[in-house]
Design a protein around this motif. Structure first.
Motif, mmCIF file in Angstrom:
data_model
loop_
_atom_site.group_PDB
_atom_site.id
_atom_site.type_symbol
_atom_site.label_atom_id
_atom_site.label_comp_id
_atom_site.label_asym_id
_atom_site.label_seq_id
_atom_site.Cartn_x
_atom_site.Cartn_y
_atom_site.Cartn_z
ATOM 1 N N GLN A 195 25.263 41.944 -22.244
ATOM 2 C CA GLN A 195 24.829 40.686 -21.462
ATOM 3 C C GLN A 195 25.703 40.727 -20.213
ATOM 4 O OE1 GLN A 195 25.134 36.994 -24.051
ATOM 5 N NE2 GLN A 195 24.362 38.244 -25.798
ATOM 6 N N THR A 225 16.823 41.131 -26.251
ATOM 7 C CA THR A 225 17.830 40.492 -27.197
ATOM 8 C C THR A 225 18.117 41.764 -28.182
ATOM 9 O OG1 THR A 225 16.569 38.429 -27.166
ATOM 10 C CG2 THR A 225 17.885 38.948 -28.973
ATOM 11 N N SER A 226 19.132 42.405 -28.254
ATOM 12 C CA SER A 226 19.509 43.479 -29.017
ATOM 13 C C SER A 226 20.938 43.576 -29.148
ATOM 14 C CB SER A 226 18.987 44.848 -28.289
ATOM 15 O OG SER A 226 19.726 45.864 -28.771
ATOM 16 N N ARG A 227 21.372 43.953 -30.297
ATOM 17 C CA ARG A 227 22.948 43.982 -30.685
ATOM 18 C C ARG A 227 23.549 45.211 -29.683
ATOM 19 N NH1 ARG A 227 23.951 45.639 -36.599
ATOM 20 N NH2 ARG A 227 25.753 46.576 -35.739
ATOM 21 N N TYR A 264 26.709 29.839 -21.680
ATOM 22 C CA TYR A 264 27.962 29.528 -22.473
ATOM 23 C C TYR A 264 28.926 28.620 -21.695
ATOM 24 C CZ TYR A 264 26.706 34.030 -24.671
ATOM 25 O OH TYR A 264 26.320 34.857 -25.600
ATOM 26 N N SER A 290 21.043 25.985 -30.801
ATOM 27 C CA SER A 290 22.020 25.534 -32.084
ATOM 28 C C SER A 290 23.407 25.130 -31.300
ATOM 29 C CB SER A 290 21.972 26.622 -32.975
ATOM 30 O OG SER A 290 22.433 27.758 -32.345
ATOM 31 N N TYR A 295 19.935 29.747 -25.712
ATOM 32 C CA TYR A 295 19.342 31.064 -25.658
ATOM 33 C C TYR A 295 18.012 30.913 -25.404
ATOM 34 C CZ TYR A 295 17.285 35.159 -27.593
ATOM 35 O OH TYR A 295 16.353 36.195 -27.868
ATOM 36 N N PHE A 336 29.139 29.555 -27.221
ATOM 37 C CA PHE A 336 27.598 29.704 -26.908
ATOM 38 C C PHE A 336 26.817 28.229 -26.743
ATOM 39 C CE2 PHE A 336 23.437 31.113 -27.481
ATOM 40 C CZ PHE A 336 22.687 30.294 -28.437
ATOM 41 N N ASP A 394 16.766 28.828 -28.742
ATOM 42 C CA ASP A 394 17.684 28.558 -29.643
ATOM 43 C C ASP A 394 18.871 27.685 -29.191
ATOM 44 O OD1 ASP A 394 19.944 28.504 -31.384
ATOM 45 O OD2 ASP A 394 19.985 30.556 -32.014
ATOM 46 N N LEU A 443 28.951 29.297 -18.031
ATOM 47 C CA LEU A 443 28.681 30.547 -17.589
ATOM 48 C C LEU A 443 27.108 31.068 -17.882
ATOM 49 C CD1 LEU A 443 31.965 32.104 -19.050
ATOM 50 C CD2 LEU A 443 31.074 31.897 -16.471
ATOM 51 N N TYR A 492 21.257 33.616 -21.583
ATOM 52 C CA TYR A 492 22.121 32.548 -22.375
ATOM 53 C C TYR A 492 23.195 31.873 -21.453
ATOM 54 C CZ TYR A 492 21.474 36.854 -25.662
ATOM 55 O OH TYR A 492 20.821 37.634 -26.229
#
Lengths: 115, 114
Positions: free
Chosen positions: A104, A98-100, A35, A58, A48, A45, A56, A91, A33
């Motif tokens: 990170q 990828t998991s909740r 940031y 976005s 990714y 963000f 991603d 950063l 990622y």
């Protein structure tokens, strides 16, 4: 073991120049990622990457921003025709997958100053 | 959309007194929530995380947080502040979509005085 590393730690550039920021994630981490931390916008963000999947994008603020990740490891964030509002700390973070549930891990950041 | 709100931009406590940093969340789903800490000129470090298991979560350096669904809160606490706790603290929610990207609160700067 080695953490996430970023280079350069500091970058000063003139308005209108292009810059490249590099991120080396933790070995074996598949998710990466970017940031940005700035005074006006806080931490936000940008982009990714996960394995060979399409990134991603976005969170990228304009088409002057782009990033790539070569060989599923090192990533480069490129800002073209830099503007003063691009000044921020950039950063990079990586996680095992990828998991909740997954932490990170953040690098120390690159402080970009656009004069 | 998921978001977090940190209610205080700055908190000052005396060394040895309790710390309370407040965070409220907004989410359509059961969220995963984190607290990260950023010391001056240092990278972000995970303090603790809530991922739908125990509602009282213990983290590093004596910090803990309690997930309260009825109050949509995830406040960070520590019984006794230490000078080394002075830093910026971020409440974070992780997106449940495919990217698991993080959305950060605006941060709370903790000052610890003698």
């Amino acid at each position: 073991g080695a953490g996430v590393s970023q280079s350069p730690s500091n970058k000063v550039t003139e308005k209108g120049k292009d810059v490249e920021l590099r991120c080396d994630p933790i070995s074996g981490h598949t998710a990466l990622y970017w940031y940005r931390q700035s005074l006006g916008q806080g931490l936000e963000f940008l982009i990714y990457f996960q394995g060979n999947s399409a990134p991603d994008k976005s969170g990228l603020p304009s088409d002057r921003f782009s990033a790539e990740r070569t060989g599923g490891s090192v990533s480069t964030l490129t800002i073209q025709r830099t503007q003063q509002e691009d000044s921020a700390v950039y950063l990079c973070a990586s996680s095992v997958r990828t998991s909740r549930d997954n932490e990170q891990f953040f690098g120390p950041g690159t402080r970009l100053t656009v004069l | 959309a998921q978001s977090v709100t940190q209610l205080d931009s700055h908190v000052s406590v005396s060394e040895g007194t309790p710390v309370l940093l407040r965070c409220n969340y907004s989410s359509s789903y059961s969220p995963s929530l984190f607290w990260y800490v950023q010391h001056p000129n240092k990278g972000l470090q995970l303090l603790l995380k809530y991922t739908s298991a125990a509602t009282l979560v213990k983290g590093i350096n004596g910090f803990e947080a309690e997930f309260k669904k009825s109050e949509t809160s995830f406040h960070l606490t520590k019984p006794s502040a230490h000078m080394s706790d002075a830093a910026e603290y971020f409440c974070v929610v992780i997106h449940t979509g495919t990217t698991s990207k993080l959305t950060f609160g605006t941060g709370t700067r903790l000052q610890v005085t003698l």
